[in-house]
Design an enzyme around this catalytic site. Sequence first.
Site, PDB file in Angstrom:
ATOM      1  N   THR A 199       0.259  12.312 -52.526  1.00  0.00           N
ATOM      2  CA  THR A 199      -0.584  11.775 -53.600  1.00  0.00           C
ATOM      3  C   THR A 199      -1.418  10.599 -53.096  1.00  0.00           C
ATOM      4  OG1 THR A 199       1.129  12.401 -55.160  1.00  0.00           O
ATOM      5  CG2 THR A 199      -0.486  10.810 -55.946  1.00  0.00           C
ATOM      6  N   ARG A 244       4.378  23.072 -57.663  1.00  0.00           N
ATOM      7  CA  ARG A 244       4.160  23.201 -59.116  1.00  0.00           C
ATOM      8  C   ARG A 244       2.690  22.916 -59.449  1.00  0.00           C
ATOM      9  NH1 ARG A 244       9.194  21.002 -58.523  1.00  0.00           N
ATOM     10  NH2 ARG A 244       8.348  18.890 -58.514  1.00  0.00           N
ATOM     11  N   LYS A 279      14.518   9.204 -36.302  1.00  0.00           N
ATOM     12  CA  LYS A 279      13.505   8.272 -35.794  1.00  0.00           C
ATOM     13  C   LYS A 279      13.906   7.732 -34.419  1.00  0.00           C
ATOM     14  CE  LYS A 279      12.025   6.950 -40.436  1.00  0.00           C
ATOM     15  NZ  LYS A 279      12.392   6.144 -41.610  1.00  0.00           N
ATOM     16  N   GLY A 321      10.190   4.995 -54.343  1.00  0.00           N
ATOM     17  CA  GLY A 321       9.573   6.011 -53.462  1.00  0.00           C
ATOM     18  C   GLY A 321       9.929   5.850 -51.997  1.00  0.00           C
ATOM     19  N   VAL A 344       5.220  11.866 -53.084  1.00  0.00           N
ATOM     20  CA  VAL A 344       5.001  10.414 -52.973  1.00  0.00           C
ATOM     21  C   VAL A 344       3.897  10.114 -51.948  1.00  0.00           C
ATOM     22  CG1 VAL A 344       6.084   8.250 -52.217  1.00  0.00           C
ATOM     23  CG2 VAL A 344       7.349   9.833 -53.680  1.00  0.00           C
ATOM     24  N   ASP A 361      18.150   9.985 -41.225  1.00  0.00           N
ATOM     25  CA  ASP A 361      16.733   9.634 -41.105  1.00  0.00           C
ATOM     26  C   ASP A 361      16.515   8.660 -39.937  1.00  0.00           C
ATOM     27  OD1 ASP A 361      13.926   9.515 -42.479  1.00  0.00           O
ATOM     28  OD2 ASP A 361      14.500   7.421 -42.197  1.00  0.00           O
ATOM     29  N   GLY A 408       7.386   4.098 -48.339  1.00  0.00           N
ATOM     30  CA  GLY A 408       6.553   3.991 -49.544  1.00  0.00           C
ATOM     31  C   GLY A 408       5.289   4.811 -49.383  1.00  0.00           C
ATOM     32  N   CYS A 434       2.298  17.404 -52.072  1.00  0.00           N
ATOM     33  CA  CYS A 434       1.604  16.363 -52.828  1.00  0.00           C
ATOM     34  C   CYS A 434       2.621  15.564 -53.639  1.00  0.00           C
ATOM     35  CB  CYS A 434       0.535  17.002 -53.722  1.00  0.00           C
ATOM     36  SG  CYS A 434      -0.659  15.805 -54.308  1.00  0.00           S
ATOM     37  N   ILE A 464       3.775   0.975 -39.856  1.00  0.00           N
ATOM     38  CA  ILE A 464       3.737   0.160 -38.628  1.00  0.00           C
ATOM     39  C   ILE A 464       3.214   0.988 -37.457  1.00  0.00           C
ATOM     40  CG2 ILE A 464       5.066  -1.278 -37.037  1.00  0.00           C
ATOM     41  CD1 ILE A 464       7.222  -1.488 -39.201  1.00  0.00           C
TER      42      ILE A 464
HETATM   43  N1  LIG Z   1       8.350   8.417 -48.794  1.00  0.00           N
HETATM   44  C1  LIG Z   1       8.287   7.686 -47.684  1.00  0.00           C
HETATM   45  O1  LIG Z   1       8.376   6.452 -47.731  1.00  0.00           O
HETATM   46  C2  LIG Z   1       8.083   8.324 -46.371  1.00  0.00           C
HETATM   47  C3  LIG Z   1       8.142   9.690 -46.205  1.00  0.00           C
HETATM   48  N2  LIG Z   1       7.966  10.235 -44.963  1.00  0.00           N
HETATM   49  C4  LIG Z   1       8.000  11.674 -44.788  1.00  0.00           C
HETATM   50  O2  LIG Z   1       6.893  12.235 -45.482  1.00  0.00           O
HETATM   51  C5  LIG Z   1       7.235  13.542 -45.935  1.00  0.00           C
HETATM   52  C6  LIG Z   1       7.002  13.599 -47.436  1.00  0.00           C
HETATM   53  O3  LIG Z   1       7.792  12.626 -48.060  1.00  0.00           O
HETATM   54  P1  LIG Z   1       7.610  12.289 -49.621  1.00  0.00           P
HETATM   55  O4  LIG Z   1       6.203  12.404 -50.001  1.00  0.00           O
HETATM   56  O5  LIG Z   1       8.332  11.012 -49.816  1.00  0.00           O
HETATM   57  O6  LIG Z   1       8.466  13.463 -50.254  1.00  0.00           O
HETATM   58  P2  LIG Z   1       8.303  14.098 -51.709  1.00  0.00           P
HETATM   59  O7  LIG Z   1       9.561  14.853 -51.953  1.00  0.00           O
HETATM   60  O8  LIG Z   1       7.877  13.068 -52.677  1.00  0.00           O
HETATM   61  O9  LIG Z   1       7.075  15.103 -51.496  1.00  0.00           O
HETATM   62  C7  LIG Z   1       7.170  16.352 -50.879  1.00  0.00           C
HETATM   63  C8  LIG Z   1       6.351  17.309 -51.736  1.00  0.00           C
HETATM   64  O10 LIG Z   1       6.261  18.537 -51.064  1.00  0.00           O
HETATM   65  C9  LIG Z   1       6.377  19.580 -52.031  1.00  0.00           C
HETATM   66  N3  LIG Z   1       6.782  20.817 -51.379  1.00  0.00           N
HETATM   67  C10 LIG Z   1       7.978  21.137 -50.877  1.00  0.00           C
HETATM   68  N4  LIG Z   1       7.945  22.368 -50.355  1.00  0.00           N
HETATM   69  C11 LIG Z   1       6.693  22.825 -50.502  1.00  0.00           C
HETATM   70  C12 LIG Z   1       6.038  24.033 -50.167  1.00  0.00           C
HETATM   71  N5  LIG Z   1       6.683  25.017 -49.562  1.00  0.00           N
HETATM   72  N6  LIG Z   1       4.729  24.157 -50.488  1.00  0.00           N
HETATM   73  C13 LIG Z   1       4.071  23.168 -51.108  1.00  0.00           C
HETATM   74  N7  LIG Z   1       4.633  21.993 -51.457  1.00  0.00           N
HETATM   75  C14 LIG Z   1       5.940  21.843 -51.155  1.00  0.00           C
HETATM   76  C15 LIG Z   1       7.401  19.042 -53.026  1.00  0.00           C
HETATM   77  O11 LIG Z   1       7.290  19.708 -54.270  1.00  0.00           O
HETATM   78  C16 LIG Z   1       7.014  17.569 -53.098  1.00  0.00           C
HETATM   79  O12 LIG Z   1       6.072  17.328 -54.117  1.00  0.00           O
HETATM   80  C17 LIG Z   1       8.674  13.769 -45.499  1.00  0.00           C
HETATM   81  O13 LIG Z   1       8.676  14.416 -44.256  1.00  0.00           O
HETATM   82  C18 LIG Z   1       9.223  12.358 -45.355  1.00  0.00           C
HETATM   83  O14 LIG Z   1      10.294  12.293 -44.467  1.00  0.00           O
HETATM   84  C19 LIG Z   1       7.701   9.475 -43.860  1.00  0.00           C
HETATM   85  C20 LIG Z   1       7.623   8.110 -43.957  1.00  0.00           C
HETATM   86  C21 LIG Z   1       7.851   7.438 -45.202  1.00  0.00           C
HETATM   87  N1  LIG Z   2      13.277   7.440 -46.396  1.00  0.00           N
HETATM   88  C1  LIG Z   2      12.598   6.748 -45.357  1.00  0.00           C
HETATM   89  C2  LIG Z   2      11.131   6.837 -45.573  1.00  0.00           C
HETATM   90  C3  LIG Z   2      10.372   6.461 -44.395  1.00  0.00           C
HETATM   91  O1  LIG Z   2      10.498   7.013 -43.309  1.00  0.00           O
HETATM   92  C4  LIG Z   2      13.016   5.292 -45.354  1.00  0.00           C
HETATM   93  O2  LIG Z   2      13.688   4.856 -46.296  1.00  0.00           O
HETATM   94  O3  LIG Z   2      12.704   4.593 -44.389  1.00  0.00           O
HETATM   95 NA    NA Z   3       4.565   4.227 -37.906  1.00  0.00          NA
END
Ligand SMILES: NC(=O)C1=CN([C@@H]2O[C@H](COP(=O)(O)OP(=O)(O)OC[C@H]3O[C@@H](n4cnc5c(N)ncnc54)[C@H](O)[C@@H]3O)[C@@H](O)[C@H]2O)C=CC1
Ligand SMILES: N[C@@H](CC=O)C(=O)O
Ligand code: NA
Length: 434
Positions: free
Chosen positions: A17, A47, A205, A187, A14, A201, A309, A12, A136
Amino acid sequence: MKPGLRVALLGCGVVGTEVVRLLNEQADDLAARVGVPLELAGIAVRRPDRVRAGIDPGLLTTDAQTLVTRDDVDLVIEVIGGIEPARTLMLEAMKTGKSVITANKALLAEDGATLFAAAREYGADLYYEASVAGAIPLLRPLRESLVGDHVHRVLGIVNGTTNYILDQMDTHGAGFNEALEEAQALGYAEADPTADVEGFDAAAKAAILAQLAFHTPVTAADVHREGITEVSAADVAGAQGMDCVVKLLAICERIPSQDGRNGRGVSVRVYPAMIPRSHPLASVREAYNAVFVEAESAGSLMFYGAGAGGAPTASAILGDLVAVARNVVGGTPGPVEVTYAKLPVLPMGETVTRYYIEVDVTDEAGVLATVAEEFARHGVSIQAVRQVGSGEEAQLVVVTHRAPDAALSATVAGLRELEIVRGVTSVMRVEGDE
Ligand SMILES: NC(=O)C1=CN([C@@H]2O[C@H](COP(=O)(O)OP(=O)(O)OC[C@H]3O[C@@H](n4cnc5c(N)ncnc54)[C@H](O)[C@@H]3O)[C@@H](O)[C@H]2O)C=CC1
Ligand SMILES: N[C@@H](CC=O)C(=O)O
Ligand code: NA
């Protein structure tokens, strides 16, 4: 209304949430679109004591393992990221018949084969639109709309963080670290931003895209990868001098062969390159992504939009969630990946590219000929050369025609050995031209 489908959310941060927000805000519409309500059964977090606005604390658990195997959970969304425990949790979920939606490109590119095998074995869906180019719609077009065509090339900008940094450097003369901090605050960046700036990354992809486009197994380890940490203000200025802009590109190409339609193999690579300002990819600003897909019958298609994002990524996840939920309701599983083609991934040295090279030289007669001779020695043809400055400041700027990358890098190594060369100050590939 019929009983709902119960969804477990892993992570939960970026993205997670925003997934919760959309699930709550759009509950009625989602229920109408799926045919049954989608209900959050639990959210695995690290947490649980953290205050999370709009989230029922009763849903939070630190026991992700139990959550994914619970009988009252039908679907699992994984947005933890990283390899473990994400892989084990997704496998456990599929083993107990649950379909999975993930944004985890790192895991898919490292060990997608294990996940796809589990999906096949247990009859689960595995959807992952959010893993490449955020909001996208790109994977579904490749996986479904274009699956009857013959894809030749996929080329584009697939990392928002690095595009944001390069854009800030180009348009505002911003420093690398300052721009990275902004991208993190917005984010866009991965938990460890090294994954972004070192190209991991984008390489993950590229592997996912190549595998889907060419129906051939490609992992992150197969991808030639260069990040943007070596891109200097001087490189950006050099590009500007050529009416170009520096972008981190992911390129997946089928390399033609004389005999056979499938090609000799595929080239999958990620590196910063100069592209002309007139090229459509040059106008991709901030954290936006854009990808061209070139297919035999469809021709050239361009996909553009928010590549990173929380909300944009959550949009892709919700799209997958509805699709998977509809499959469950209708009792019809989604598509299963096939990697029947088994094409070799060719070494970078065999890939044909162009170079832009800046060389500090001693300003004396015959220097140009000596430099040109080094290019000729490696069979590299020069497209343009000009001298910038004179005396102590003398520099030759050379742009080559297309040549095997091995010949180009051997030329650069040879230039560094020449007595009349004081240093090679910039080397960058040139794409989107010729
Ligand atoms: N932020 C972005 O723009 C994008 C992110 N992604 C992918 O989405 C996924 C999540 O990315 P974000 O939300 O940005 O990362 P983030 O770091 O904000 O969120 C990950 C969450 O998972 C929690 N977490 C980690 N290990 C855990 C466990 N064992 N049990 C429960 N919770 C745990 C962390 O505490 C954190 O709150 C990643 O695989 C990322 O590559 C993909 C496309 C875009
Ligand atoms: N960290 C990645 C998040 C999306 O995949 C990026 O910057 O494109
Ligand atoms: Na996509």
